[in-house]
Write a protein that holds these residues in place. Structure first.
Motif, PDB file in Angstrom:
ATOM      1  N   LYS A  57     109.432  66.788 -14.300  1.00  0.00           N
ATOM      2  CA  LYS A  57     108.409  65.368 -13.452  1.00  0.00           C
ATOM      3  C   LYS A  57     107.544  65.226 -15.060  1.00  0.00           C
ATOM      4  CE  LYS A  57     106.156  68.039  -9.302  1.00  0.00           C
ATOM      5  NZ  LYS A  57     105.446  69.081  -9.225  1.00  0.00           N
ATOM      6  N   GLY A  58     107.968  65.404 -15.776  1.00  0.00           N
ATOM      7  CA  GLY A  58     107.610  64.756 -17.367  1.00  0.00           C
ATOM      8  C   GLY A  58     108.527  63.683 -17.731  1.00  0.00           C
ATOM      9  N   VAL A  59     109.380  64.269 -17.175  1.00  0.00           N
ATOM     10  CA  VAL A  59     110.653  63.494 -18.279  1.00  0.00           C
ATOM     11  C   VAL A  59     111.335  62.567 -17.490  1.00  0.00           C
ATOM     12  CG1 VAL A  59     113.665  64.288 -18.348  1.00  0.00           C
ATOM     13  CG2 VAL A  59     112.101  65.757 -19.427  1.00  0.00           C
ATOM     14  N   LYS A  60     111.386  62.574 -16.263  1.00  0.00           N
ATOM     15  CA  LYS A  60     111.703  61.826 -15.138  1.00  0.00           C
ATOM     16  C   LYS A  60     110.381  60.482 -15.710  1.00  0.00           C
ATOM     17  CE  LYS A  60     113.203  61.458 -10.474  1.00  0.00           C
ATOM     18  NZ  LYS A  60     112.122  60.377  -9.886  1.00  0.00           N
ATOM     19  N   LEU A  61     109.314  60.872 -15.025  1.00  0.00           N
ATOM     20  CA  LEU A  61     108.409  59.826 -15.577  1.00  0.00           C
ATOM     21  C   LEU A  61     109.011  58.175 -16.544  1.00  0.00           C
ATOM     22  CD1 LEU A  61     105.783  58.579 -14.239  1.00  0.00           C
ATOM     23  CD2 LEU A  61     104.243  60.220 -16.022  1.00  0.00           C
ATOM     24  N   ALA A  62     109.162  59.200 -17.819  1.00  0.00           N
ATOM     25  CA  ALA A  62     109.695  58.917 -18.948  1.00  0.00           C
ATOM     26  C   ALA A  62     110.390  57.710 -18.426  1.00  0.00           C
ATOM     27  CB  ALA A  62     109.545  59.385 -20.363  1.00  0.00           C
ATOM     28  N   ILE A  63     111.728  58.671 -18.061  1.00  0.00           N
ATOM     29  CA  ILE A  63     113.065  57.781 -17.429  1.00  0.00           C
ATOM     30  C   ILE A  63     112.662  57.014 -16.166  1.00  0.00           C
ATOM     31  CG2 ILE A  63     115.287  57.926 -17.102  1.00  0.00           C
ATOM     32  CD1 ILE A  63     115.494  59.818 -19.641  1.00  0.00           C
ATOM     33  N   ASP A  64     111.874  56.757 -15.520  1.00  0.00           N
ATOM     34  CA  ASP A  64     111.809  56.243 -14.923  1.00  0.00           C
ATOM     35  C   ASP A  64     111.053  54.561 -15.577  1.00  0.00           C
ATOM     36  OD1 ASP A  64     113.071  57.178 -13.193  1.00  0.00           O
ATOM     37  OD2 ASP A  64     110.999  58.259 -12.190  1.00  0.00           O
ATOM     38  N   ILE A 292      95.472  59.954 -24.089  1.00  0.00           N
ATOM     39  CA  ILE A 292      96.195  60.871 -22.908  1.00  0.00           C
ATOM     40  C   ILE A 292      95.461  61.241 -21.954  1.00  0.00           C
ATOM     41  CG2 ILE A 292      95.602  63.371 -22.315  1.00  0.00           C
ATOM     42  CD1 ILE A 292      96.595  64.374 -25.763  1.00  0.00           C
ATOM     43  N   LYS A 293      94.733  60.308 -21.750  1.00  0.00           N
ATOM     44  CA  LYS A 293      93.915  59.915 -20.366  1.00  0.00           C
ATOM     45  C   LYS A 293      94.956  58.840 -19.600  1.00  0.00           C
ATOM     46  CE  LYS A 293      88.877  60.519 -21.530  1.00  0.00           C
ATOM     47  NZ  LYS A 293      87.875  58.979 -21.912  1.00  0.00           N
ATOM     48  N   ALA A 294      95.135  57.612 -20.296  1.00  0.00           N
ATOM     49  CA  ALA A 294      96.279  56.852 -19.715  1.00  0.00           C
ATOM     50  C   ALA A 294      97.164  57.801 -19.164  1.00  0.00           C
ATOM     51  CB  ALA A 294      97.052  55.673 -20.707  1.00  0.00           C
ATOM     52  N   PHE A 295      98.099  58.836 -19.808  1.00  0.00           N
ATOM     53  CA  PHE A 295      98.980  58.967 -19.296  1.00  0.00           C
ATOM     54  C   PHE A 295      98.991  59.925 -18.016  1.00  0.00           C
ATOM     55  CE2 PHE A 295     101.464  63.423 -19.507  1.00  0.00           C
ATOM     56  CZ  PHE A 295     102.768  63.539 -19.235  1.00  0.00           C
ATOM     57  N   ALA A 296      98.281  60.600 -18.154  1.00  0.00           N
ATOM     58  CA  ALA A 296      96.990  61.744 -17.062  1.00  0.00           C
ATOM     59  C   ALA A 296      96.755  60.608 -15.463  1.00  0.00           C
ATOM     60  CB  ALA A 296      95.753  62.585 -17.571  1.00  0.00           C
ATOM     61  N   ALA A 297      96.392  59.584 -16.033  1.00  0.00           N
ATOM     62  CA  ALA A 297      96.413  58.665 -14.764  1.00  0.00           C
ATOM     63  C   ALA A 297      97.140  58.308 -14.259  1.00  0.00           C
ATOM     64  CB  ALA A 297      95.454  57.363 -15.038  1.00  0.00           C
ATOM     65  N   LYS A 298      97.991  58.363 -14.916  1.00  0.00           N
ATOM     66  CA  LYS A 298      99.659  57.536 -14.684  1.00  0.00           C
ATOM     67  C   LYS A 298     100.795  59.263 -13.672  1.00  0.00           C
ATOM     68  CE  LYS A 298     102.666  56.416 -18.129  1.00  0.00           C
ATOM     69  NZ  LYS A 298     102.955  55.680 -19.389  1.00  0.00           N
ATOM     70  N   TYR A 299     100.465  60.436 -14.590  1.00  0.00           N
ATOM     71  CA  TYR A 299     101.191  61.025 -13.931  1.00  0.00           C
ATOM     72  C   TYR A 299     100.649  61.562 -12.647  1.00  0.00           C
ATOM     73  CZ  TYR A 299     103.037  65.509 -13.462  1.00  0.00           C
ATOM     74  OH  TYR A 299     103.797  66.942 -13.055  1.00  0.00           O
ATOM     75  N   LYS A 300      99.046  61.743 -12.387  1.00  0.00           N
ATOM     76  CA  LYS A 300      98.440  62.301 -11.384  1.00  0.00           C
ATOM     77  C   LYS A 300      98.999  61.010  -9.584  1.00  0.00           C
ATOM     78  CE  LYS A 300      94.756  63.535  -8.803  1.00  0.00           C
ATOM     79  NZ  LYS A 300      94.438  64.697  -9.578  1.00  0.00           N
ATOM     80  N   TYR A 303     102.856  61.585  -8.965  1.00  0.00           N
ATOM     81  CA  TYR A 303     103.260  62.704  -8.224  1.00  0.00           C
ATOM     82  C   TYR A 303     101.782  63.659  -7.957  1.00  0.00           C
ATOM     83  CZ  TYR A 303     106.792  62.532 -11.421  1.00  0.00           C
ATOM     84  OH  TYR A 303     107.959  62.054 -12.388  1.00  0.00           O
ATOM     85  N   ASN A 304     100.660  63.299  -8.041  1.00  0.00           N
ATOM     86  CA  ASN A 304      99.366  63.468  -7.050  1.00  0.00           C
ATOM     87  C   ASN A 304      98.913  65.293  -7.588  1.00  0.00           C
ATOM     88  OD1 ASN A 304      97.276  63.108  -5.304  1.00  0.00           O
ATOM     89  ND2 ASN A 304      98.643  64.233  -3.108  1.00  0.00           N
ATOM     90  N   GLU A 305      99.478  65.102  -9.008  1.00  0.00           N
ATOM     91  CA  GLU A 305      98.540  66.595  -8.963  1.00  0.00           C
ATOM     92  C   GLU A 305      98.364  66.195 -11.255  1.00  0.00           C
ATOM     93  OE1 GLU A 305     102.114  68.856  -9.213  1.00  0.00           O
ATOM     94  OE2 GLU A 305     102.992  68.754 -11.170  1.00  0.00           O
ATOM     95  N   ASP A 306      97.165  66.754 -11.283  1.00  0.00           N
ATOM     96  CA  ASP A 306      96.554  66.598 -12.431  1.00  0.00           C
ATOM     97  C   ASP A 306      98.031  67.096 -13.931  1.00  0.00           C
ATOM     98  OD1 ASP A 306      94.463  66.724 -11.902  1.00  0.00           O
ATOM     99  OD2 ASP A 306      93.375  68.352 -12.127  1.00  0.00           O
ATOM    100  N   ALA A 307      97.930  66.224 -14.771  1.00  0.00           N
ATOM    101  CA  ALA A 307      98.713  66.238 -16.200  1.00  0.00           C
ATOM    102  C   ALA A 307      98.816  68.263 -17.050  1.00  0.00           C
ATOM    103  CB  ALA A 307      98.866  65.571 -16.811  1.00  0.00           C
ATOM    104  N   ARG A 308      99.263  68.366 -18.068  1.00  0.00           N
ATOM    105  CA  ARG A 308      99.159  69.413 -18.551  1.00  0.00           C
ATOM    106  C   ARG A 308     100.083  69.197 -19.476  1.00  0.00           C
ATOM    107  NH1 ARG A 308      99.439  73.840 -15.271  1.00  0.00           N
ATOM    108  NH2 ARG A 308      98.596  73.141 -13.384  1.00  0.00           N
TER     109      ARG A 308
END
Lengths: 380, 289
Positions: A57-64, A292-300, A303-308
């Motif tokens: 999911k992390g990889v895909k987010l960056a590539i997308d 990190i806050k901005a990234f976590a919000a983007k991730y949420k 994918y509707n789950e918390d980043a880690r």
């Protein structure tokens, strides 16, 4: 069991036959115009699949994101996912496959053992690999095509020993670790850091990765009444050790690497028991900094789950690769490896600055567990 | 001395759970002559069912356990129904069938609950009891008590009720049992359901002690199986003694042999089984395979 090993052996034979000479000559020049092919190899099934799914999911987010922003100098990135099942044997098959099918780079895996098995094949095929593994053995390979997206255990434990011994003056330290790949690495790295400070641990208990009952080991540790208990094990086992240690009345502060900063550890141990645990990690929490806050919000949102941490480091690794690809104009091989080594990036896990061994991050931070969440330790 | 006693407590607590798992293996084996390889996975389902009901619906833990037992007993009945056409026809296929069911249950758990798993808060709030420096967690006492009560109830059922006696008869000689009018299929179904219920009990009890995830059944299944063999496969008292011996062996090996503990545990187990192939309470009557 026999049937699975048969089929694995059969698959291995077929894979060997299919690509007996790893087709490295065609990989770099065959497609200079189409999409740039990147392989993401991670466990998508089996016991380690949750780790592999986060990484993906992390990889895909960056590539997308990169593709939406126009790709690499106009070319799109094609991300293909391969399942390693967390198994080194399957990993080597995948390595042969991607080296014969024109992939310019590989992201993953999350398991040091799998990455270690794949590294020689990728090195021969000149395919740069940014891994999420953090075993010191990865750096010891000194492969010019292998890069880590996180610090190794050595860095985690050196930071921890510095905090505990130098800053806090704690000398009565007991160790408990398992003899799996991760636990053994933690054990050796922390012990070396203690030795360099002339501290001998008051107890050094080794358990098996499958062990659930630590009464015997912890009772022995209790006799030494340590100030600190270093735990070198994965999330769940660390939690069980912490829980049983408190049940036995052990008062020591728990300390360890990234696994102790997870919610899995805190809930397994019980929030009360995990309170005050000292964690050494490059990624302490989802609100450690504005980026990190901005990234976590983007991730949420995606994918509707918390980043880690696993998600963040996979994202960092993929971002570094994209940056390097832009410099080589999509070209792979030695050029790409050199470009990755040259990337200086202020990432989510810290400042990336690759050395000759492929280690990009050279420091971690200290955090304390409060109410099951890690908060940065500000005193040091 | 303190270390010894503390080790003993850890060993007995886990031993009680192994004993429950071993009894589940044994009751199916003594009735059908079949090793149910899905048993470890049923333990896992039981742990999931109990912890989910306990945490999500705020049911009291005891009620959650009973619901979990009912759910898994149903799964046991389903497994038996699927295998029934093979009974007395193809034994190997039945064995493989149970392995298949184990894989299905594990994959199903990943689908329903996800691969990550969850921790279960202890249902007993009070802290450990301190006896001269030996700490006994109250939850361990509860586990031992519940395991003992379940064992007692099962013994009563097998010896004092008509259905129980019928199951004993099928275990001894299923042809003779058929001849006197006992429905062997129903008896087998009953064995599977009771076995699954025991698995659920073991799973729900061990949930708060461990971490519930889809692969937790593997180790528990293997250790429970080994405990059953140690005690004498198919024998109920054997399963209890085997479970306790295995738990103690495990915990003392952990203290004395560190990273080699697992190796030592299974070496000792192998030696015991070599010396006494039928286990401690081996019964010749259940040797139907």
């Amino acid at each position: 069991m026999r049937f699975t090993s048969f089929s694995i052996a059969a698959a291995a034979l077929m894979a060997l036959a299919a690509c007996a000479p790893p087709g490295q000559s065609q990989s770099s020049e065959s497609n200079a115009t189409g999409p740039i092919k990147i392989a993401n190899v991670n466990a998508q099934s089996g016991q380690l699949s949750s780790l592999g799914q986060w990484e993906h999911k992390g990889v895909k987010l960056a590539i997308d994101e990169a593709n939406k922003a126009g790709g690499v100098n106009g070319r799109q990135i094609q991300l293909d996912l391969f399942d390693s099942q967390g198994d080194p044997t399957i990993g080597t098959n995948v390595a042969r496959k991607i080296s014969s099918e024109g992939y310019v780079a590989m992201l993953g895996t999350a398991e040091s053992a799998v990455t270690l098995a794949m590294a020689p094949i990728l090195k021969d095929a000149k395919i740069p690999n940014i891994t999420s593994g953090q075993s010191p053995k990865l750096a010891e390979l000194k492969s010019p095509f292998l890069f880590l997206n996180a610090p190794t255990s050595v860095t985690f434990d050196e930071t921890l020993a510095k905090y505990l011994v130098d800053d806090k003056g704690l000398k009565n330290i007991a160790l408990i670790s398992n003899n799996g790949a991760y636990g053994a690495g933690e054990h050796d790295a922390f012990l070396a850091s203690l030795k360099s400070r002339n501290v001998t641990p008051s107890a050094d208990e080794v358990v098996t990765p499958d062990q659930k009952d630590f009464n015997a080991n912890l009772a022995k540790i209790r006799e030494q009444d340590p100030e600190v208990l270093f735990i070198g094990a994965e999330e769940v086992q660390s939690g069980l050790i912490a829980k049983q240690a408190r049940e036995l009345g052990l008062k020591a502060v728990f300390a360890g690497g990234a696994p102790l900063g997870t919610d899995v550890y805190a809930t397994t141990a019980g929030l009360e028991n995990a309170e005050g645990t000292v964690v050494s990690s490059p990624y302490l929490s989802n609100d450690a900094s504005e980026e990190i806050k901005a990234f976590a919000a983007k991730y949420k949102a995606a994918y509707n789950e918390d980043a880690r941490m696993h998600v963040a480091k996979a994202y960092d690794g993929a971002s570094i690769l994209i940056e390097a690809l832009k410099q080589t104009n999509g070209e792979g091989g030695q050029k790409l490896a050199d470009a990755i080594r040259g990337v200086k990036r202020a990432g989510l896990l810290g400042n990336y600055n690759y050395d000759a061994n492929g280690v990009g991050i050279h420091e971690t931070k200290i955090g304390l567990v409060k109410d099951g969440k890690v908060v940065p330790e500000t005193a040091s | 001395m303190q270390v010894f006693l503390q080790t003993l407590i850890g060993g007995v607590t886990f031993g009680a759970v192994y004993a429950l798992v071993a009894m589940g293996f044994s009751i199916v084996y003594r009735t059908m002559g079949l090793v149910n390889f899905a048993h470890g996975s049923v333990v896992m389902i039981g742990a999931y069912a109990a912890s989910t009901f306990y945490m999500a619906s705020k049911l009291p833990f005891a009620v959650a356990i009973i619901v979990a037992i009912a759910v898994t007993a149903l799964i046991g009945l389903v497994i038996e129904r699927f295998l029934r056409p093979l009974e007395n026809k193809d034994f190997t296929l039945m064995l493989i069938g149970t392995i298949g069911f184990g894989a299905v249950l594990e994959a199903g758990a990943v689908l329903v609950w996800g691969a990550t798993g969850h921790a279960v808060p202890s249902p007993v709030a009070t802290g450990p009891i301190d006896v001269a420096g030996i700490r006994i967690p109250t939850y361990s006492l509860m586990v031992i008590a519940v395991a003992a009560a379940a064992t007692g109830l099962l013994a009563l059922f097998l010896q004092r009720t008509k259905r129980g006696a019928a199951m004993q008869a099928v275990a001894m000689d299923h042809q003779a049992a058929t001849a006197v009018g006992i429905h062997v299929g129903r008896s087998n179904a009953m064995a599977f359901a009771i076995g699954a219920g025991l698995a659920a009990l073991a799973g729900s009890l061990i949930g708060p002690m461990l971490y519930v995830n889809p692969t937790m059944g593997g180790t528990l299944g293997i250790k429970g199986f080994a405990a059953a063999m140690l005690g004498g496969f198919g024998s109920m008292p054997g399963a209890i003694v085997g479970g306790l011996v295995f738990g103690l062996l495990d915990s003392f090996a952990a203290g004395n042999f560190q990273e080699y503990s697992e190796l030592v545990t299974f070496l000792v187990f192998a030696v015991i089984v070599m010396v006494r192939p039928t286990g401690i309470f081996g019964e010749a009557t259940v040797n139907r395979a």
